[in-house]
Design a protein around this motif. Structure first.
Motif, PDB file in Angstrom:
ATOM      1  N   PHE A   1       0.999  -1.165   0.082  1.00 19.90           N
ATOM      2  CA  PHE A   1       0.093  -0.095   0.115  1.00 19.90           C
ATOM      3  C   PHE A   1       0.896   1.079   0.030  1.00 19.90           C
ATOM      4  N   ASP A   2       0.417   2.365  -0.702  1.00 21.55           N
ATOM      5  CA  ASP A   2       1.245   3.274  -0.743  1.00 21.55           C
ATOM      6  C   ASP A   2       1.320   4.115   0.572  1.00 21.55           C
ATOM      7  N   PRO A   3       2.344   4.769   0.835  1.00 17.53           N
ATOM      8  CA  PRO A   3       2.361   5.693   2.109  1.00 17.53           C
ATOM      9  C   PRO A   3       1.482   6.921   2.140  1.00 17.53           C
ATOM     10  N   VAL A   4       0.807   7.251   3.138  1.00 15.36           N
ATOM     11  CA  VAL A   4       0.180   8.307   3.475  1.00 15.36           C
ATOM     12  C   VAL A   4       1.099   9.736   3.708  1.00 15.36           C
ATOM     13  N   VAL A   5       1.128  10.543   2.566  1.00 14.11           N
ATOM     14  CA  VAL A   5       2.013  11.622   2.691  1.00 14.11           C
ATOM     15  C   VAL A   5       1.426  13.071   2.838  1.00 14.11           C
TER      16      VAL A   5
ATOM     17  N   LEU B   1       1.081  -0.920   6.195  1.00 16.27           N
ATOM     18  CA  LEU B   1       1.750   0.405   6.336  1.00 16.27           C
ATOM     19  C   LEU B   1       1.969   0.430   7.862  1.00 16.27           C
TER      20      LEU B   1
ATOM     21  N   ASP C   1       5.063   5.323   7.919  1.00 14.90           N
ATOM     22  CA  ASP C   1       4.371   5.568   6.421  1.00 14.90           C
ATOM     23  C   ASP C   1       3.200   6.284   6.455  1.00 14.90           C
ATOM     24  N   VAL C   2       2.905   6.874   7.526  1.00 17.64           N
ATOM     25  CA  VAL C   2       1.694   7.734   7.613  1.00 17.64           C
ATOM     26  C   VAL C   2       2.097   9.130   8.244  1.00 17.64           C
ATOM     27  N   ASN C   3       2.270  10.048   7.348  1.00 19.02           N
ATOM     28  CA  ASN C   3       2.749  11.486   7.748  1.00 19.02           C
ATOM     29  C   ASN C   3       1.679  12.375   7.887  1.00 19.02           C
TER      30      ASN C   3
ATOM     31  N   TYR D   1      -6.646  11.598   6.939  1.00 13.87           N
ATOM     32  CA  TYR D   1      -5.258  11.174   6.239  1.00 13.87           C
ATOM     33  C   TYR D   1      -5.927   9.682   5.625  1.00 13.87           C
TER      34      TYR D   1
END
Lengths: 169, 176
Positions: free
Chosen positions: A165-169, B73, B78-80, B105
């Motif tokens: 899964f793609d990171p949450v940026v 994640l 991985d959670v900014n 988010y």
């Protein structure tokens, strides 16, 4: 003699007349009337046909012959009564399957009924000889069966190393 | 692919599988069951940290089972969120914070939990922890957050007095 589905119904009956009488009447020398039911389909004979002179010379007068038209499920030694279907099956394609399995000419019968619409269901299909068939008589019921088709998960999910899964940026 | 918080965790995993297997047809949530997640140790070459097994539900399109490997994640990495601070008010609850984080988010709420306690008075803070629920399909680890219940005066000051500005206000005299 056996019905030969590579020949026409007319030719099959003419072959029967010829072989029984030691003749070699050609197809253009006689004509057949529509068949008349003379007895229940299980009896032999159960049908009569009037033979009349054809367009070609050689014979005069008329003669009535009697014989047994075959029930639809009697043209093979072990009749198949269940036919596998799927979402792409149509009554037309099922009719072809039935003709092949029961060794029938498609011109000599019709089918009616409703095909299964979902997997794991069956339905009853009626196969009926046409009234004017020189070879077959009566009706039979066959089962149309749309079985469950299960796909191996390991085949369906061939790629097992997934992207994350793609990171949450 | 991004996690879509309008779907369940289960559906997000199936979407990830479909993304990697576009020609295999759709697998629905009622056609398979999931095992517990097995933790994998990522390497430099392979960042996947999880393995899960899908098993076919009887007579519902599939048979057998298959294990897939993927990366959950890490909430701490991985959670900014840009900041650790969560400003709260008098009516804020842990549930409302979780809703806020999920919406802001794109996180799947069912896979998360908040622990700790909220500040009990204005002008105070407390530490709370956002973490993955046990056996989460989507997330691992946790993220420390600070819940702040600002003082109203401080808020006002912050709003009306930006740095390097003056509190001595003067109306200009209209020009004649």
């Amino acid at each position: 003699m056996q019905v030969n589905i590579s020949k026409s119904p007319f030719q099959n009956l003419l072959d029967l007349v010829n072989s029984t009488n030691g003749l070699s009447i050609a197809t253009n020398q006689v004509a057949f009337s529509a068949p008349t039911v003379t007895a229940a389909e299980t009896f032999d004979p159960n049908t009569s046909v009037t033979v009349t002179p054809g367009v070609s010379a050689g014979y005069s007068g008329t003669v009535e012959v009697t014989y047994a038209r075959l029930r639809l499920d009697k043209n093979v030694a072990t009749p198949q009564t269940t036919f596998i279907t799927n979402g792409a099956t149509t009554l037309e394609s099922l009719k072809t399957d039935i003709a092949t399995a029961l060794n029938l000419l498609e011109s000599e019968f019709s089918i009616s009924g409703t095909l299964p619409v979902v997997q794991n269901t069956t339905s009853q299909i009626t196969v009926t000889s046409v009234l004017t068939s020189l070879l077959f008589v009566g009706a039979i019921t066959v089962t149309a069966d749309w079985p469950i088709v299960l796909i191996d998960l390991a085949t369906a999910v061939a790629v097992t190393n997934l992207n994350g899964f793609d990171p949450v940026v | 692919m991004l996690i879509n918080n309008s779907f369940t965790a289960f559906q997000n995993l199936l979407n990830l599988i479909a993304d990697a297997n576009p020609n295999s047809g759709v697998i629905n949530t009622d056609q398979v069951t999931l095992s517990s997640v097995t933790v994998l140790t990522p390497t430099q070459e392979d960042s996947r940290n999880s393995q899960i097994t899908l098993t076919a539900v009887n007579n519902n399109g599939f048979t057998g089972s298959v294990a897939v490997r993927y990366k959950r994640l890490d909430l701490g990495v991985d959670v900014n969120m840009g900041t650790q601070n969560i400003n709260i008010g008098e009516n804020t609850t842990m549930e409302s914070i979780l809703n806020h984080l999920s919406t802001t988010y794109g996180l799947v709420k069912e896979s998360l939990q908040l622990t700790g306690s909220l500040p009990s008075s204005q002008g105070s803070t407390s530490n709370i922890v956002l973490s993955a629920v046990p056996d989460s399909i989507l997330y691992i680890s946790s993220k420390n957050l600070i819940a702040s219940w600002p003082n109203e005066d401080a808020n006002l000051l912050l709003f009306s007095t930006p740095q390097n500005s003056s509190t001595d206000l003067v109306f200009e005299t209209p020009r004649s």
